[in-house]
Enzyme design. Sequence first.
Site, PDB file in Angstrom:
ATOM      1  N   GLY A 380       0.824  -1.201   0.000  1.00 50.15           N
ATOM      2  CA  GLY A 380       0.000   0.000   0.000  1.00 50.15           C
ATOM      3  C   GLY A 380       0.854   1.244   0.000  1.00 50.15           C
ATOM      4  O   GLY A 380       2.080   1.153   0.129  1.00 50.15           O
ATOM      5  N   PRO A 381       0.222   2.396  -0.153  1.00 50.37           N
ATOM      6  CA  PRO A 381       0.961   3.665  -0.193  1.00 50.37           C
ATOM      7  C   PRO A 381       1.658   3.925   1.144  1.00 50.37           C
ATOM      8  O   PRO A 381       1.324   3.287   2.147  1.00 50.37           O
ATOM      9  CB  PRO A 381      -0.132   4.705  -0.423  1.00 50.37           C
ATOM     10  CG  PRO A 381      -1.371   3.953  -0.733  1.00 50.37           C
ATOM     11  CD  PRO A 381      -1.221   2.578  -0.248  1.00 50.37           C
ATOM     12  N   PRO A 382       2.593   4.839   1.174  1.00 54.11           N
ATOM     13  CA  PRO A 382       3.296   5.146   2.423  1.00 54.11           C
ATOM     14  C   PRO A 382       2.341   5.738   3.461  1.00 54.11           C
ATOM     15  O   PRO A 382       1.389   6.409   3.100  1.00 54.11           O
ATOM     16  CB  PRO A 382       4.322   6.212   2.011  1.00 54.11           C
ATOM     17  CG  PRO A 382       4.348   6.225   0.532  1.00 54.11           C
ATOM     18  CD  PRO A 382       3.074   5.658   0.049  1.00 54.11           C
ATOM     19  N   GLY A 385       0.129   2.673   7.636  1.00 53.57           N
ATOM     20  CA  GLY A 385       0.207   1.862   8.845  1.00 53.57           C
ATOM     21  C   GLY A 385       0.734   0.454   8.644  1.00 53.57           C
ATOM     22  O   GLY A 385       0.496  -0.404   9.481  1.00 53.57           O
ATOM     23  N   THR A 387       3.930  -0.633   8.635  1.00 54.43           N
ATOM     24  CA  THR A 387       4.948  -0.907   9.646  1.00 54.43           C
ATOM     25  C   THR A 387       4.302  -1.025  11.010  1.00 54.43           C
ATOM     26  O   THR A 387       4.660  -1.889  11.807  1.00 54.43           O
ATOM     27  CB  THR A 387       5.973   0.234   9.681  1.00 54.43           C
ATOM     28  OG1 THR A 387       6.334   0.547   8.354  1.00 54.43           O
ATOM     29  CG2 THR A 387       7.175  -0.144  10.480  1.00 54.43           C
ATOM     30  N   SER A 731      -5.387   3.350 -18.461  1.00 47.44           N
ATOM     31  CA  SER A 731      -6.630   3.758 -17.806  1.00 47.44           C
ATOM     32  C   SER A 731      -7.035   5.198 -18.121  1.00 47.44           C
ATOM     33  O   SER A 731      -8.099   5.632 -17.717  1.00 47.44           O
ATOM     34  CB  SER A 731      -6.537   3.552 -16.310  1.00 47.44           C
ATOM     35  OG  SER A 731      -5.632   4.453 -15.763  1.00 47.44           O
ATOM     36  N   LYS A 774      -8.348   5.142  -6.591  1.00 43.78           N
ATOM     37  CA  LYS A 774      -8.743   6.203  -7.511  1.00 43.78           C
ATOM     38  C   LYS A 774      -9.996   6.915  -7.029  1.00 43.78           C
ATOM     39  O   LYS A 774     -10.076   8.145  -7.039  1.00 43.78           O
ATOM     40  CB  LYS A 774      -8.982   5.616  -8.903  1.00 43.78           C
ATOM     41  CG  LYS A 774      -7.710   5.216  -9.624  1.00 43.78           C
ATOM     42  CD  LYS A 774      -8.054   4.565 -10.944  1.00 43.78           C
ATOM     43  CE  LYS A 774      -6.801   4.191 -11.705  1.00 43.78           C
ATOM     44  NZ  LYS A 774      -7.129   3.480 -12.950  1.00 43.78           N
TER      45      LYS A 774
HETATM   46  P1  ADP Z   1       3.837   2.679   6.438  1.00 45.45           P
HETATM   47  O1  ADP Z   1       4.684   1.619   7.039  1.00 45.45           O
HETATM   48  O2  ADP Z   1       2.613   2.132   5.791  1.00 45.45           O
HETATM   49  O3  ADP Z   1       4.535   3.609   5.524  1.00 45.45           O
HETATM   50  P2  ADP Z   1       3.572   3.583   9.144  1.00 45.45           P
HETATM   51  O4  ADP Z   1       3.224   2.274   9.743  1.00 45.45           O
HETATM   52  O5  ADP Z   1       4.935   4.105   9.361  1.00 45.45           O
HETATM   53  O6  ADP Z   1       3.245   3.587   7.592  1.00 45.45           O
HETATM   54  O7  ADP Z   1       2.494   4.646   9.630  1.00 45.45           O
HETATM   55  C1  ADP Z   1       2.707   6.009   9.732  1.00 45.45           C
HETATM   56  C2  ADP Z   1       2.000   6.563  10.946  1.00 45.45           C
HETATM   57  O8  ADP Z   1       0.598   6.544  10.771  1.00 45.45           O
HETATM   58  C3  ADP Z   1       2.275   5.777  12.201  1.00 45.45           C
HETATM   59  O9  ADP Z   1       2.475   6.695  13.245  1.00 45.45           O
HETATM   60  C4  ADP Z   1       1.007   4.983  12.415  1.00 45.45           C
HETATM   61  O10 ADP Z   1       0.798   4.747  13.774  1.00 45.45           O
HETATM   62  C5  ADP Z   1      -0.044   5.908  11.850  1.00 45.45           C
HETATM   63  N1  ADP Z   1      -1.188   5.147  11.314  1.00 45.45           N
HETATM   64  C6  ADP Z   1      -1.327   4.710  10.057  1.00 45.45           C
HETATM   65  N2  ADP Z   1      -2.492   4.061   9.904  1.00 45.45           N
HETATM   66  C7  ADP Z   1      -3.116   4.085  11.083  1.00 45.45           C
HETATM   67  C8  ADP Z   1      -4.372   3.582  11.554  1.00 45.45           C
HETATM   68  N3  ADP Z   1      -5.228   2.925  10.774  1.00 45.45           N
HETATM   69  N4  ADP Z   1      -4.682   3.803  12.828  1.00 45.45           N
HETATM   70  C9  ADP Z   1      -3.835   4.467  13.626  1.00 45.45           C
HETATM   71  N5  ADP Z   1      -2.664   4.978  13.263  1.00 45.45           N
HETATM   72  C10 ADP Z   1      -2.282   4.792  11.988  1.00 45.45           C
END
Ligand code: ADP
Length: 843
Positions: A380-382, A385, A387, A731, A774
């Site tokens: 998924g996009p950066p 959540g 990680t 697309s 999208k």
């Molecule tokens: P990724 O690994 O997808 O790039 P991260 O896990 O680093 O993103 O998430 C970035 C921040 O957003 C973190 O502080 C995370 O706790 C918060 N976050 C992302 N999605 C959620 C969610 N659904 N609920 C609570 N916090 C979230």
Amino acid sequence: MTSDGGIQIPSRLPLLLTHEGVLLPGSTVRFSVDSPRNMHLVSQRLLKGTSLKSTIIGVIPNTRDPEHDTDDLPTLHKIGTAGIAVQVVGSNWPKPHYTLLITGLCRFSVSSLLKERPFVLAEVEQLDKLEQYTTPATSGASAEDGELGELSQKFYQAAVQLLGMLDMSVPVVAKFRRLLDSLPKETLPDVVASMIRTSNKEKLQVLDAVSLEERFKKALPMLTRQIEGLKLLQRTRKMSPDNEKRVLSVRKGGVFPGRQFNLDEEDEDDDGDDITVLERKVNGANMPEAALRVCLKELKRLKKMPQSMPEYALTRNYLDLMVELPWSKCTKDCLDIRAARTLLDNDHYAMDKLKRRVLEYLAVRQLKTSLKGPILCFVGPPGVGKTSVGRSIARTLGREFHRIALGGVCDQSDIRGHRRTYVGSMPGRIINGLKTVGVNNPVFLLDEVDKLGKSLQGDPAAALLEVLDPEQNHSFTDHYLNVAFDLSQVLFIATANNTATIPPALLDRMEVLQVPGYTQEEKVEIAHRHLIPNQLEQHGLTPQQLHIPQDTTQDIISRYTREAGVRSLERKIGAICRAVAVKVAEGHRLTKTETSTEIQQQQEGDKAAPPEMPIVIDHVALKDILGPPLFEMEVSERLTLPGVALGLAWTPLGGEIMFVEASRTEGEGQLTLTGQLGDVMKESAHLAISWLRANAKTYQLTNMVGGRDPLEGTDIHLHFPAGAVTKDGPSAGVTIVTCLASLFSGRLVRSDVAMTGEITLRGLVLPVGGIKDKVLAAHRAGVKRVILPKRNEKDLEELPANVRADLDFVMASNLDEVLNASFDGGFPGTSSSHSHPQLSSKL
Ligand code: ADP
């Protein structure tokens, strides 16, 4: 002071009593003084005096234990060295003291004490004649006959020999070499004794040797001992220049300010014990048979090796790592599915599908501990959540968590380590990670597997395959370790932005779980449930001090961020917290002007008051802190001319809205495309034009002068703004058609419509991917109607209910329907829907 060409020291000298170090004539030593008498001497004599004479003091070694220093004067050593204080530095830390840099001039003996307070002043008698030191080595005194001459010659040669063994590229050594020839020989015992490694007691012996002959006799054995020591050292250690420099470690004191040769053999005393300790550790590390055998063998080699061999350090490091690895150390899994669900829910808002799958995975693991299932891969996009879910999984299992960033890794030894034959060889990231966590069953998050590179140094993906393959990874062999390590207990989770760039073989081992971007509403919830409380805590604030209303959050999301995840939202909230933290810290010192904008407007009446708590971030405050909005709703503004249409694109960073612009000029029917397009996109443009030309009559499309062929005498320019991003994929087909239809018909496309879909030459609309992202992007941009391929209808189920309710979806199976939905009041010719009766997608 000068008389008859010779230099004479004053007959009355203030005396500095030193505990540490012995000053010999011709050398420079740094002394730190803090006793009352010495401090007085410095402050009243050295710092006040202006003449050269006032900087000359007598330095008397005080052999008494400084611990038992009392107020009364100790019995003084009879002989001292007069010296010039070349530098005085005072400091108050850790206690008041001065540091003096003193260069020794000549010996003196104390005749009588004149006063004891505030510092010691004595009547002294000069022993060495200073003029001696100014006589060149070749003449006069050095050419002495008899025993003394012989002695001094011997001493000189020994000194030359010593120098020959040292590395001339070291500046101190080179300087010594120069000094050796220019100094009179009779000064050599003093100079050399202060330079080589001698104890204070030995230096004292040299100091006390008033007669020159005796001095040579005292110092010579010290010099020879040094040479012998060095020889021994060179024999045992094949001296690399590096080693040599290390031996010449610069120490306090010596001939040159602050420097001294340390030519001694390094201490090797506790080495034996060290190896015994290591051996004990090896035996206690609980490693498998094969590894233990290798370790014992290496240990045996280590025992035979002299410490100076470069290989010694290598073997030693290897054994240290082997001992540290968690061969059989593990944490106990404490999995309670119900608790896991609560924990996942508490940590993360939304992402229900992902959480459900993760729980299934964990449940199966609980039932069957030796699960050889696929590796989970969150795509998924950066900032959505990925990680943080990985971290939660580790927590629910009670396991250690370790993140291995794979972005940019293009060398397989990054994963698998270097062979130990390389200089600077190291274990790979997997083994390093295990060493860091200290247990053999951690959760490893392989971050950004889609960003693995490839290079001449081998393919890291192939190495990863071995790591991830449950059939192989119980005997993963890191090149550095060269023995197998069992990775089967490690729980691997991978993350990626895009499956397209994950090496296929790797993708095959993984179960891909899509983590799509969030809707505006989800982001607001995430902000209020997680991000704001987290940021408040990180900045030491409380909800009583800072309040961000929902309206403001919405404003931040739509006008200051444009992203699928919540990462920059989190950063913006962090910025607000910092700004507020300053206000809170300033507290009541807030001035009138500061309060009026930042703090609520109603405070106007009470301007001098401290900020009212909580500080509420309204729109005005938001603009103040974050600056003017970065994104405005630009959709409606841009769709005010014919020849502009709004498409929807998918990127690894989430969905995006994408404008397509077209213009025409007189020409020869050429098509120009700009905006970093891939081949597929160019083909779509040609397709669109062909289809429009073929159907020009039906849709009443004309060229610039009203002719039947829209391309006749006309050049067309199609532009896809945001040129920095390469756009490709089929697309955009429907968007290009709509945009050109608008251009050729001179009618405006509805300003609240966005679309996506592939086209065929016959005017069918084919399904495309990334619908959820999208549509979310369209929703973010404030679009009201979204035109999608009919066959994508099933994807709508994935959309959150509120988004579905907000948007009007038009499911088109052919271009006719697309055009009809894109223009207010339909598109000319659509009334005759029989014009394409045969068209219905069979794909
Ligand atoms: P990724 O690994 O997808 O790039 P991260 O896990 O680093 O993103 O998430 C970035 C921040 O957003 C973190 O502080 C995370 O706790 C918060 N976050 C992302 N999605 C959620 C969610 N659904 N609920 C609570 N916090 C979230």
